[in-house]
Design a protein around this motif. Structure first.
Motif, short mmCIF file in Angstrom:
data_model
loop_
_atom_site.label_atom_id
_atom_site.label_comp_id
_atom_site.label_asym_id
_atom_site.label_seq_id
_atom_site.Cartn_x
_atom_site.Cartn_y
_atom_site.Cartn_z
N GLY A 142 3.57 8.48 -48.16
CA GLY A 142 4.43 7.78 -49.10
C GLY A 142 4.76 6.35 -48.73
O GLY A 142 5.52 5.69 -49.45
N LEU A 143 4.20 5.83 -47.63
CA LEU A 143 4.48 4.45 -47.24
C LEU A 143 3.83 3.50 -48.24
O LEU A 143 2.71 3.72 -48.69
CB LEU A 143 3.95 4.18 -45.83
CG LEU A 143 4.65 4.92 -44.68
CD1 LEU A 143 3.98 4.61 -43.35
CD2 LEU A 143 6.14 4.56 -44.63
N VAL A 144 4.56 2.41 -48.55
CA VAL A 144 4.08 1.43 -49.52
C VAL A 144 3.51 0.24 -48.78
O VAL A 144 4.17 -0.34 -47.90
CB VAL A 144 5.20 0.98 -50.46
CG1 VAL A 144 4.67 -0.08 -51.44
CG2 VAL A 144 5.76 2.17 -51.23
N TYR A 145 2.27 -0.14 -49.12
CA TYR A 145 1.61 -1.28 -48.49
C TYR A 145 1.52 -2.43 -49.49
O TYR A 145 0.97 -2.29 -50.57
CB TYR A 145 0.22 -0.89 -47.99
CG TYR A 145 0.30 -0.04 -46.75
CD1 TYR A 145 0.34 -0.63 -45.50
CD2 TYR A 145 0.41 1.34 -46.84
CE1 TYR A 145 0.46 0.14 -44.35
CE2 TYR A 145 0.52 2.12 -45.71
CZ TYR A 145 0.55 1.51 -44.46
OH TYR A 145 0.69 2.27 -43.32
N LYS A 146 2.10 -3.57 -49.08
CA LYS A 146 2.09 -4.77 -49.92
C LYS A 146 0.97 -5.73 -49.56
O LYS A 146 0.80 -6.76 -50.19
CB LYS A 146 3.44 -5.50 -49.80
CG LYS A 146 4.61 -4.73 -50.37
CD LYS A 146 4.60 -4.76 -51.89
CE LYS A 146 5.88 -4.22 -52.48
NZ LYS A 146 5.92 -4.37 -53.94
N SER A 147 0.22 -5.41 -48.50
CA SER A 147 -0.88 -6.29 -48.12
C SER A 147 -1.98 -5.50 -47.45
O SER A 147 -1.73 -4.50 -46.77
CB SER A 147 -0.40 -7.40 -47.17
OG SER A 147 -0.17 -6.90 -45.87
N LEU A 148 -3.19 -5.96 -47.62
CA LEU A 148 -4.35 -5.35 -46.99
C LEU A 148 -4.27 -5.51 -45.47
O LEU A 148 -4.70 -4.63 -44.72
CB LEU A 148 -5.63 -5.99 -47.54
CG LEU A 148 -6.97 -5.49 -47.03
CD1 LEU A 148 -7.10 -3.99 -47.19
CD2 LEU A 148 -8.10 -6.21 -47.74
N PHE A 149 -3.71 -6.63 -45.02
CA PHE A 149 -3.55 -6.86 -43.58
C PHE A 149 -2.74 -5.73 -42.95
O PHE A 149 -3.16 -5.14 -41.94
CB PHE A 149 -2.87 -8.21 -43.34
CG PHE A 149 -2.53 -8.48 -41.91
CD1 PHE A 149 -3.48 -8.98 -41.03
CD2 PHE A 149 -1.25 -8.23 -41.42
CE1 PHE A 149 -3.17 -9.23 -39.69
CE2 PHE A 149 -0.93 -8.48 -40.09
CZ PHE A 149 -1.90 -8.97 -39.23
N ASP A 150 -1.57 -5.43 -43.50
CA ASP A 150 -0.75 -4.34 -42.97
C ASP A 150 -1.51 -3.02 -42.99
O ASP A 150 -1.43 -2.23 -42.04
CB ASP A 150 0.53 -4.21 -43.80
CG ASP A 150 1.62 -5.19 -43.38
OD1 ASP A 150 1.31 -6.09 -42.58
OD2 ASP A 150 2.75 -5.06 -43.86
N ALA A 151 -2.23 -2.77 -44.08
CA ALA A 151 -2.97 -1.52 -44.19
C ALA A 151 -4.04 -1.40 -43.11
O ALA A 151 -4.25 -0.32 -42.54
CB ALA A 151 -3.59 -1.41 -45.58
#
Length: 467
Positions: A234-243
């Motif tokens: 359920g974690l929300v990723y706002k950037s591909l970098f973080d992912a």
């Protein structure tokens, strides 16, 4: 304005883009490659780094002229033992003893050697040096212990994201099965035992350019977007970098190494590329690196490790004209060889206060501040945003925004050249200057950015703050 009021007002402005305002901020360094025949001398480079406030640099060797130039500069440096020396380093501690004596001891601590990167992306080395990596790291560390410098110099190795077998969703991150037992687990054990960290080279550009039908540009550039939800946690990723970084964390967690830290040893975006290198442009490079610097320096970790600061080394300091491969390889630099900026982004926490945010387009949270003490700044249109977006922002600036747009009306002094980019630049700058160059007033949802040289559109003169 009262200084304390300004601090809280500025903090309030940053809240939407800070994962946790109580987390420590990370650090931003830069990779200093030298594959060019027109680069400035190492002493000139050190002066450039100091002038830009850059206090961390990463090298790809142990060049004596560079290490000597860095002496007494206060700039910490990561040096490298190259892949072609791994077999010798793995075979004998006498080799690493000699290597440390020749390449580290003559310079450290006057030159602040922070870490030794043993090899670089060894798992994809065509010379098949993977089996030498961990023994080489252990011998280098043993030599540092022998000469009593192990407490101040870490031993690590940069790995590419291609070391992952699975990277999506991030929570399913895993290392390639054929690497786990022979090298990944022993390396992570070594890093844990010595209190070191894993270095990771992460390039959202590559993933985006190969998957434009699946990955949005805003997601790749750390710009405002709805984000992606990891279906497993359920974690929300706002950037591909973080992912990407969390995929590596998840892979380490799966092996039981949830306490080993990561340093991003390379990340960047090219300002130019070949026709098939989708997304390679100056505007996108400025957006990616500018937003990443803001992301790192305003604190907060990744969704999976929220309280761990992000520490990154941007790639790269210069455009290097002798690098092989596609056009992009020669155009990752923050600076041209003549030391002029390829594009203008902040590189320090001090620079963030007066810099544009390309993360969102909010114009309601404005913090007034006086002009920068380092010189005049102007706001200009980002041509890469496209005419439709520029026109929308232009209409806002001249309407609700209250910019003085009289000079760009037909027959007026700045009507020519009659282009959306020129007119938008004048309007954006008027809005920016009228709001005292407030943080966030040169953004317009990524349609504008700050420059340090007076814009040139025909004979039009752009006003500055106070005029």
């Amino acid at each position: 304005m009262d200084a304390l009021y300004f601090f809280y007002a500025f903090l309030f402005f940053l809240l939407p883009s800070i994962p946790s305002v109580f987390s420590d901020s990370g650090t931003v360094g830069v990779n200093y490659g030298r594959l060019g025949n027109d680069l400035p001398s190492p002493p000139q480079v050190v002066q450039l780094l100091k002038a830009q406030g850059i206090t961390k640099v990463k090298l790809y060797d142990t060049d004596s002229t560079v290490l000597s130039a860095l002496s007494g500069s206060g700039i910490s440096v990561v040096v490298a033992l190259p892949n072609n020396q791994l077999s010798s380093a793995a075979a004998s501690q006498s080799f690493t003893d000699s290597w440390i004596q020749s390449n580290i001891l003559p310079y450290h601590p006057n030159t602040l050697v922070e870490a030794i990167a043993v090899g670089n992306e060894v798992f994809v080395d065509p010379q098949n040096t993977t089996s030498f990596l961990v023994p080489a790291m252990k011998n280098v560390y043993a030599s540092l212990v022998k000469y009593d410098v192990a407490s101040s110099i870490k031993v690590t190795s940069p790995v590419a994201l291609s070391a992952l077998q699975t990277s999506y969703p991030s929570s399913s991150g895993s290392f390639k099965s054929d690497l786990v037992e022979p090298v990944i687990t022993p390396m992570l054990n070594f890093l844990k035992q010595t209190g070191s960290y894993l270095m990771v080279n992460a390039y959202p550009f590559f993933a985006y350019s190969a998957n434009t039908d699946k990955i949005s540009l805003d997601y790749a550039l750390l710009r405002n977007n709805s984000g992606n939800v990891d279906p497993n946690n359920g974690l929300v990723y706002k950037s591909l970098f973080d992912a990407q970084i969390d995929a590596v964390f998840a892979a380490m967690n799966a092996l039981g190494f949830n306490d080993v830290k990561i340093v991003v040893s390379e990340t960047g975006w090219p300002s130019k590329g070949d026709e098939n290198e989708v997304g390679a442009s100056e505007a996108n490079a400025a957006a990616y690196n500018g937003n990443l610097v803001r992301r790192v320096l305003t604190g907060g970790g990744t969704p999976l490790r929220r309280n761990e600061p992000l520490n990154v080394y941007l790639f790269a300091l210069f455009n290097e004209n002798e690098k092989p491969g596609p056009t992009s390889e020669r155009n990752y630099g923050l600076f041209y060889p003549n030391e002029q900026k390829v594009y203008n982004i902040p590189l320090t926490a001090e620079g963030l206060a007066g810099s544009p945010s390309m993360m969102n387009g909010s114009k309601s949270q404005v913090v007034a501040q006086p002009p920068s003490s380092v010189g005049q700044t102007w706001c200009v249109a980002n041509a890469g945003a496209g005419e439709e977006k520029l026109q929308q922002a232009l209409d806002y600036a001249c309407g609700e925004g209250g910019a003085d747009c009289g000079a760009i009306q037909p027959g007026a002094t700045c009507y020519d050249p009659n282009t959306v980019e020129a007119h938008a630049s004048y309007a954006f700058n008027s809005y920016y200057q009228r709001n005292a160059r407030g943080s966030g007033t040169c953004d317009f949802a990524g349609a504008a950015y700050v420059v340090t040289q007076s814009p040139k559109f025909g004979s039009c003169e752009f006003p500055t703050w106070g005029n």
